[in-house]
Design a protein around this motif. Sequence first.
Motif, mmCIF file in Angstrom:
data_model
loop_
_atom_site.group_PDB
_atom_site.id
_atom_site.type_symbol
_atom_site.label_atom_id
_atom_site.label_comp_id
_atom_site.label_asym_id
_atom_site.label_seq_id
_atom_site.Cartn_x
_atom_site.Cartn_y
_atom_site.Cartn_z
ATOM 1 N N VAL A 36 -6.054 5.683 -3.168
ATOM 2 C CA VAL A 36 -5.754 4.254 -3.248
ATOM 3 C C VAL A 36 -6.702 3.482 -2.323
ATOM 4 C CG1 VAL A 36 -4.044 2.474 -2.690
ATOM 5 C CG2 VAL A 36 -3.338 4.562 -3.897
ATOM 6 N N THR A 93 0.849 -1.194 0.000
ATOM 7 C CA THR A 93 0.000 0.000 0.000
ATOM 8 C C THR A 93 0.889 1.250 0.000
ATOM 9 O OG1 THR A 93 -1.632 -1.208 1.304
ATOM 10 C CG2 THR A 93 -1.883 1.176 1.208
ATOM 11 N N TYR A 94 1.926 1.188 0.827
ATOM 12 C CA TYR A 94 2.852 2.320 0.935
ATOM 13 C C TYR A 94 3.526 2.587 -0.411
ATOM 14 C CZ TYR A 94 6.531 5.297 2.814
ATOM 15 O OH TYR A 94 7.381 6.347 3.054
ATOM 16 N N LYS A 142 1.094 4.091 -2.817
ATOM 17 C CA LYS A 142 0.835 5.488 -2.439
ATOM 18 C C LYS A 142 2.002 6.397 -2.823
ATOM 19 C CE LYS A 142 -1.774 7.487 -0.175
ATOM 20 N NZ LYS A 142 -2.804 8.437 -0.654
ATOM 21 N N GLU A 143 3.224 5.856 -2.777
ATOM 22 C CA GLU A 143 4.392 6.664 -3.156
ATOM 23 C C GLU A 143 4.268 7.165 -4.591
ATOM 24 O OE1 GLU A 143 8.231 5.032 -0.637
ATOM 25 O OE2 GLU A 143 7.571 3.844 -2.357
ATOM 26 N N GLY A 168 -1.172 3.692 4.508
ATOM 27 C CA GLY A 168 -1.619 4.948 3.909
ATOM 28 C C GLY A 168 -2.830 4.825 3.009
ATOM 29 N N ALA A 169 -3.534 3.693 3.067
ATOM 30 C CA ALA A 169 -4.713 3.523 2.209
ATOM 31 C C ALA A 169 -5.714 4.654 2.436
ATOM 32 C CB ALA A 169 -5.388 2.184 2.502
ATOM 33 N N ASP A 170 -6.309 5.120 1.342
ATOM 34 C CA ASP A 170 -7.349 6.150 1.450
ATOM 35 C C ASP A 170 -8.709 5.515 1.726
ATOM 36 O OD1 ASP A 170 -5.790 8.616 0.627
ATOM 37 O OD2 ASP A 170 -5.369 7.246 -1.034
#
Lengths: 72, 428
Positions: free
Chosen positions: B170, B159-160, B163-164, B192-194
């Motif tokens: 995401v 996920t990270y 997101k980068e 960091g998932a939205d």
Amino acid sequence: MSEYQEYRLEREQIDFLLERGYRITRVSESLSGAFLDFELIEGTKQEWKQLNIKTPEGRKYFSTLLFKKKLN
Amino acid sequence: MADLSIDLAGIKSPNPFWLASAPPTNSGYQVQRAFEAGWGGAVWKTLGDPILNVSSRFAAVSFNGQRVAGFNNIELITDRPLEVNLKEIYETKKRFPDHAIIASVMVEPQQEKWHEIIKRIEDVGVDGYELNFGCPHGMAERGMGAASGQVPELVEKQTYWAKEAASKPVIVKLTPNITDITVTAEAAVRGGADAISMINTINSLAGVDIHSWNTIPHVGGKGAHGGYCGPAVKPIALNMVAECARNKMINVPISGIGGISNWQDTVEFLLMGSTGVQICTAAMHHGFRIVEDLIDGLSNYLDEKGISSVMDIVGKSVPRYSDWGNLDLNYKVVARINNDVCINCNKCHIACEDTSHQCIDMLKDTSGSSFLRVREEDCVGCNLCSIVCPADGAIDMIELTNELPPMTWNERQSFLGGISSESVDFVK
């Protein structure tokens, strides 16, 4: 005897002791249900009783009475 | 008319009905047909290294005349080159700028792989990404899909990495093939998932042909486990959505998926914390035009309730979902049979007598006619009789007032523990 009748009997036994002034001093729960220890102190006289509460409604009943008492 | 538009982590859509990433979203032709029919969004069939599929891919479970009660598939992600999909996504977005297009993505769990594919998708105008950590078959054998979605550390890292590289929201799609989905949901949030979406399909074997002894489906006499979805999985999905919705650590929107077949299912998922829903099996069974009924039904429901926006019902039932230990032990319902509606099939009596609490008596009135009556004092309120009853309205479950105050198991245990060691001065 239906489970309801069994519960009514247990409830009557609990109520009977409480109305006579007994107090619950110990609750122990096991595979055989709940065991309630009752104690009556009148002057120098001391008496003990034990009930085996087997029905689920009976176990709900005594714990709700105790819970209510705790809340008050 | 109520406002059906949603905003899921910044992804806007004219209504909460999205097609899930699956065969219905394989191509621009299909997604554009879906948008013409009224779907608010589509999660494009998973992009990644184009795969090879087998022939004979789907199977369904019928139950008592209900076709497609459950659906099983062994199809993999897209088998088309990335460029072809991106071109069609671009064209579709250009034609339907107000509809949500989310790119489902699956690559090996390596940072550079995630960066590469996200960067290549960025320019075609998608509204967001959905990381496919859920497909249970085929890709999982190669370390992707559910295989990486079952490892919280991999969920967080991937996920990270996504997101980068991503400039758009995401969504992390979670696998139900895990003991506790909140663990991987929390990992996604840490990464960091939205938003999160659930559930992907459940490991399954649809059946075995008892004459040929082949699996269903089979590929030249050999089978492999697939992913199960459709109406049969709805309760599993709804619980997983609810568990995530009530978890304070999972503070991102949820896109609900799993057996949603009509507007009523949709309302249930929204009430339990989904900001929108994704649908596949119902569309595969009945076609894209089911969205007309979905929109009408949801719109009428909101109007009848006097609710102006669909977003206003999101999560409204979540506070009513808790642990068993917080339920009131003294709450009591009992069954009551309405003899004027009862058709005397005796199913309730048999169910109660054989498999529940033996509290429905078969009696005869003065004219010798049979009738059924519940002994309410023996009824535990299990609901079984009303569940098996084929006559609507013949059995009501009635709430009884209890002379005893509410008390939960947790409350009971919290004070009962102390009683064994101290006297209780108790007088009734």
